[in-house]
Design a protein around this motif. Structure first.
Motif, mmCIF file in Angstrom:
data_model
loop_
_atom_site.group_PDB
_atom_site.id
_atom_site.type_symbol
_atom_site.label_atom_id
_atom_site.label_comp_id
_atom_site.label_asym_id
_atom_site.label_seq_id
_atom_site.Cartn_x
_atom_site.Cartn_y
_atom_site.Cartn_z
ATOM 1 N N ASP A 7 0.841 -1.216 0.000
ATOM 2 C CA ASP A 7 0.000 0.000 0.000
ATOM 3 C C ASP A 7 0.873 1.263 0.000
ATOM 4 O OD1 ASP A 7 -2.237 -1.616 0.013
ATOM 5 O OD2 ASP A 7 -2.395 -1.617 2.202
ATOM 6 N N GLY A 8 1.929 1.230 -0.789
ATOM 7 C CA GLY A 8 2.796 2.408 -0.955
ATOM 8 C C GLY A 8 3.888 2.527 0.087
ATOM 9 N N ARG A 9 3.896 1.657 1.095
ATOM 10 C CA ARG A 9 4.932 1.719 2.141
ATOM 11 C C ARG A 9 5.979 0.641 1.896
ATOM 12 N NH1 ARG A 9 3.836 0.410 7.323
ATOM 13 N NH2 ARG A 9 1.908 -0.632 6.763
ATOM 14 N N GLU A 51 -4.039 -7.425 -4.472
ATOM 15 C CA GLU A 51 -3.528 -7.177 -5.829
ATOM 16 C C GLU A 51 -2.020 -7.145 -5.791
ATOM 17 O OE1 GLU A 51 -5.204 -4.782 -8.995
ATOM 18 O OE2 GLU A 51 -6.644 -4.004 -7.528
ATOM 19 N N VAL A 52 -1.390 -7.890 -6.675
ATOM 20 C CA VAL A 52 0.065 -7.854 -6.815
ATOM 21 C C VAL A 52 0.367 -7.293 -8.202
ATOM 22 C CG1 VAL A 52 2.167 -9.249 -6.950
ATOM 23 C CG2 VAL A 52 0.426 -9.804 -5.253
ATOM 24 N N LYS A 71 5.084 -5.387 -5.386
ATOM 25 C CA LYS A 71 4.219 -4.256 -5.011
ATOM 26 C C LYS A 71 2.804 -4.810 -4.757
ATOM 27 C CE LYS A 71 6.509 -0.323 -7.225
ATOM 28 N NZ LYS A 71 7.660 -0.897 -7.927
ATOM 29 N N ILE A 72 2.358 -4.657 -3.486
ATOM 30 C CA ILE A 72 1.077 -5.260 -3.069
ATOM 31 C C ILE A 72 0.089 -4.166 -2.680
ATOM 32 C CG2 ILE A 72 -0.001 -6.769 -1.337
ATOM 33 C CD1 ILE A 72 2.835 -8.020 -0.982
ATOM 34 N N LYS A 73 -1.167 -4.329 -3.105
ATOM 35 C CA LYS A 73 -2.233 -3.430 -2.636
ATOM 36 C C LYS A 73 -3.302 -4.287 -1.966
ATOM 37 C CE LYS A 73 -1.414 0.270 -5.876
ATOM 38 N NZ LYS A 73 -1.719 0.728 -7.224
ATOM 39 N N ARG A 78 -11.186 -3.372 -6.446
ATOM 40 C CA ARG A 78 -11.313 -4.731 -7.007
ATOM 41 C C ARG A 78 -11.209 -5.791 -5.899
ATOM 42 N NH1 ARG A 78 -6.857 -7.307 -10.697
ATOM 43 N NH2 ARG A 78 -7.951 -9.144 -11.471
ATOM 44 N N VAL A 79 -10.273 -5.564 -4.982
ATOM 45 C CA VAL A 79 -10.093 -6.498 -3.863
ATOM 46 C C VAL A 79 -11.346 -6.525 -2.996
ATOM 47 C CG1 VAL A 79 -8.866 -6.782 -1.669
ATOM 48 C CG2 VAL A 79 -7.566 -6.403 -3.770
ATOM 49 N N LEU A 80 -11.819 -5.350 -2.633
ATOM 50 C CA LEU A 80 -12.985 -5.285 -1.738
ATOM 51 C C LEU A 80 -14.212 -5.888 -2.400
ATOM 52 C CD1 LEU A 80 -12.516 -1.767 -0.078
ATOM 53 C CD2 LEU A 80 -11.945 -4.001 0.850
ATOM 54 N N GLU A 81 -14.366 -5.662 -3.705
ATOM 55 C CA GLU A 81 -15.528 -6.226 -4.405
ATOM 56 C C GLU A 81 -15.454 -7.748 -4.433
ATOM 57 O OE1 GLU A 81 -18.168 -4.589 -4.912
ATOM 58 O OE2 GLU A 81 -19.123 -6.393 -5.698
#
Ligand code: SF4
Ligand code: SF4
Ligand code: SF4
Length: 576
Positions: A7-9, A51-52, A71-73, A78-81
């Motif tokens: 998540d950007g970190r 998401e990767v 890089k992971i989100k 999309r993930v929540l859905e």
């Protein structure tokens, strides 16, 4: 170590570690319905997707390893859905009776639906009518609430090595069931309740006896007596939103009196008694060339396990009844005589961390003249519910001591609640019985902690003692296989059904805090450290009981009241 971005970190991780493990360490909560710590991932529920970057599909974080520069989100639309869709599909044919469900307020599916903002049934799937399995005196199965996450199956097979339940059928007909799809009562289930503890919904629960206990409390003809097991006082507070490991011993006694129990006794007292009987039995076996290694007998799930899977080792099991049953027998004999009450008019209730105790108290050999020594067992969770029903807040009460003659315990009896506790208490007393002196240091560190297998080899006055402590039946199976194969350096083995012992029993509060069991363990050791009376043999009420009633350990009266025998059981053929 490698570096990746979440998540950007920028975060660090071990090469090959699963994404889920890194996210948890970073304090990011990713939901899962099937994952079990300590077991290989099954990737069944897909709730933990993330998401990767570079991957066209969503990635299950429980079963995908990290790599350098990844890089992971974790919470994109999309993930929540995807997570919402999974929950909506699970709810498509799930019963709507949350209000009446045992797990209301503790259900992972209910919480996920709430967290993900699902407020209506979006898909409607055909409901299969599935009968509840009420056959077991300890465990209730409600297949209609099952989401097929597989946790119970893995617990039963991979951790407990019992394999009483498994997936049956395919596709929309898939379900969890026993061999031949019969009731749990005719399966190899040992009633440990560990499957309840990992079930994310209300599909598994303990057989509840709250109504029967309330009825007894309201019957003026009955004297209703209650005992509470060593580990309950360090876990009950969790049912009231307090932190794990808070000891509410005195408040719990006061609360039980508020409910109307006529006497409140402490099962740790009969744990002390167990040490006197079991210790004497061990010394007798060693001196007379009896069957060794002797194995403890206080955990009823373990007893059904050995009766089912290793009947050839039954002569190794101590003949001592469990502390619950010893106290039950004394309540309906010594106590009934002392009070001048007909045992048939005493209702004996016990509060246990344990579902298997419900099965144990119903064993025919635990009754005399068809009067059971213990009538009803309530789990810690059930006691929590009963107290809430009566509006009694444990935290608001002044502590009160338990009643005589079974209220005073040593802390050796109290540490029975943790794996290694029985052995530690036994060695303290064995040292005294053999040498006439107390151990210099009563804390026996190698027997402490949550490790599944521990060993200690010591010499007491020239007597060599090899001791092993195991908890969790999968660990027990490994050690028993060694004994069957001829291992002969052990004289005494403590076996507890539940991983970690009773502090992690199948009837304990379902706490989401992964440190809860450790906190309960620490609390028991703190009680021991601070206690004025730390050995079973020095408990003055135990000494008095022998002097005034029982005579001596292994004597005739003890044999009649405090010892038992075991039954070889058949393994259902499909599991054989
Ligand atoms: S109670 Fe224990 S033995 Fe029985 S099905 Fe559950 S995990 Fe298996
Ligand atoms: S009974 Fe519970 S733990 Fe077992 S598969 Fe169903 S939902 Fe999962
Ligand atoms: S370890 Fe404790 S809670 Fe688990 S089955 Fe044995 S007595 Fe019951």
């Amino acid at each position: 170590m490698i570096t990746l971005t979440v998540d950007g970190r920028t975060v660090e991780a071990k090469n090959g570690e699963m994404i889920l493990s890194v996210l948890r360490r970073e304090g990011i909560h990713v939901p899962t319905l099937c994952h079990m710590d300590g077991l290989p991932p099954s990737g069944a529920c897909r709730m933990c997707v993330v998401e990767v970057e570079g991957s066209p599909t969503l990635t299950p974080s429980c079963s995908f390893p990290v790599s350098e520069g990844m890089k992971i989100k974790t919470a994109t639309p999309r993930v929540l859905e995807a997570r919402r869709t999974i929950v909506k599909l699970l709810l498509a044919n799930h019963p709507d009776d949350c209000l009446y469900c045992n797990s209301n307020g503790h259900c992972d599916l209910q919480k996920l639906a709430q967290d993900l903002g699902i407020r209506e049934r979006v898909y409607r799937g055909p409901r299969r009518v599935q009968e509840m399995d009420m056959s077991s005196p300890a465990i209730v199965r409600d297949p209609g609430k099952c989401i097929l996450c597989g946790r119970c199956v893995r617990m039963c097979e991979e951790i407990q090595s019992v394999a009483a339940i498994d997936f049956i059928g395919r596709g929309s007909r898939a379900k969890i069931g026993t061999a031949f799809d019969g009731g749990l009562n005719v399966s190899s289930c040992v009633n440990c309740g560990q499957c309840i503890n990992v079930c994310p919904t209300g599909a598994l629960s303990e057989r509840c006896y709250i109504d029967e206990v309330i009825q007894a409390l309201n019957d003026p003809e009955k004297m209703v007596v209650v005992q509470h097991a060593p580990s309950v006082s360090v876990s009950l507070a969790e049912e009231f939103g307090l932190p794990a490991g808070k000891d509410v011993d005195g408040q719990m006694v006061a609360a039980l009196r508020r409910l109307g129990f006529d006497r409140v006794f402490d099962t740790s007292f009969s744990a002390d008694l167990t040490i006197m009987e079991e210790g004497s039995e061990l010394v007798h076996r060693v001196k007379t060339g009896g069957t060794l290694p002797m194995m403890t007998s206080c955990s009823p799930g373990w007893i059904k396990f050995i009766e089912t899977f290793y009947p050839q080792l039954l002569p190794n099991v101590s003949t001592c009844k469990s502390p619950q049953q010893m106290l039950g027998a004394l309540i309906k004999s010594f106590f009934a005589e002392r009070e001048g009450v007909d045992p048939a008019n005493i209702v004996s209730v016990s509060i246990m961390p344990c579902t298997a105790k419900k099965f144990e108290c119903a064993r025919p050999e635990m009754a005399r003249n068809h009067v059971p020594d213990v009538d009803y067992v309530l789990t810690t969770r059930e006691l929590g519910r009963l107290l809430h029903q009566f509006g009694v807040d444990v935290n608001a009460l002044e502590p009160s001591p338990a009643d005589t003659p079974f209220g005073e315990r040593s802390s050796a009896g109290k540490i029975f609640g943790a794996t290694g506790g029985v052995m530690e208490a036994a060695i303290r007393s064995a040292h005294y019985l053999i040498t006439g002196k107390e151990l210099d240091d009563l804390k026996i560190q190698p027997l402490r902690g949550l490790k599944g297998c521990k060993e200690l080899h010591i010499e007491i006055d020239g007597l060599k003692l090899g001791a092993a402590v195991v908890s969790g039946l999968g660990n027990a199976r490994k050690l028993l296989d060694e004994v069957v194969a001829g291992r002969n350096d052990l004289q005494f083995i403590e076996i507890m059904t539940c991983p970690g012992g009773c502090i992690n029993g199948g009837g304990q509060p379902k706490n989401v805090d992964p440190e809860a069991v450790q906190a309960r363990l620490k609390a028991l050791y703190k009680i021991d450290r601070d206690a004025p009376l730390r050995t079973s043999h020095s408990n003055p009420w135990i000494q008095r009981l022998y002097k005034e009633y029982l005579g001596e350990p292994l004597g005739e009266k003890s044999h009649h009241l405090l010892h038992t025998h075991y039954t070889m059981r058949n393994i259902p053929m499909a599991q054989g």
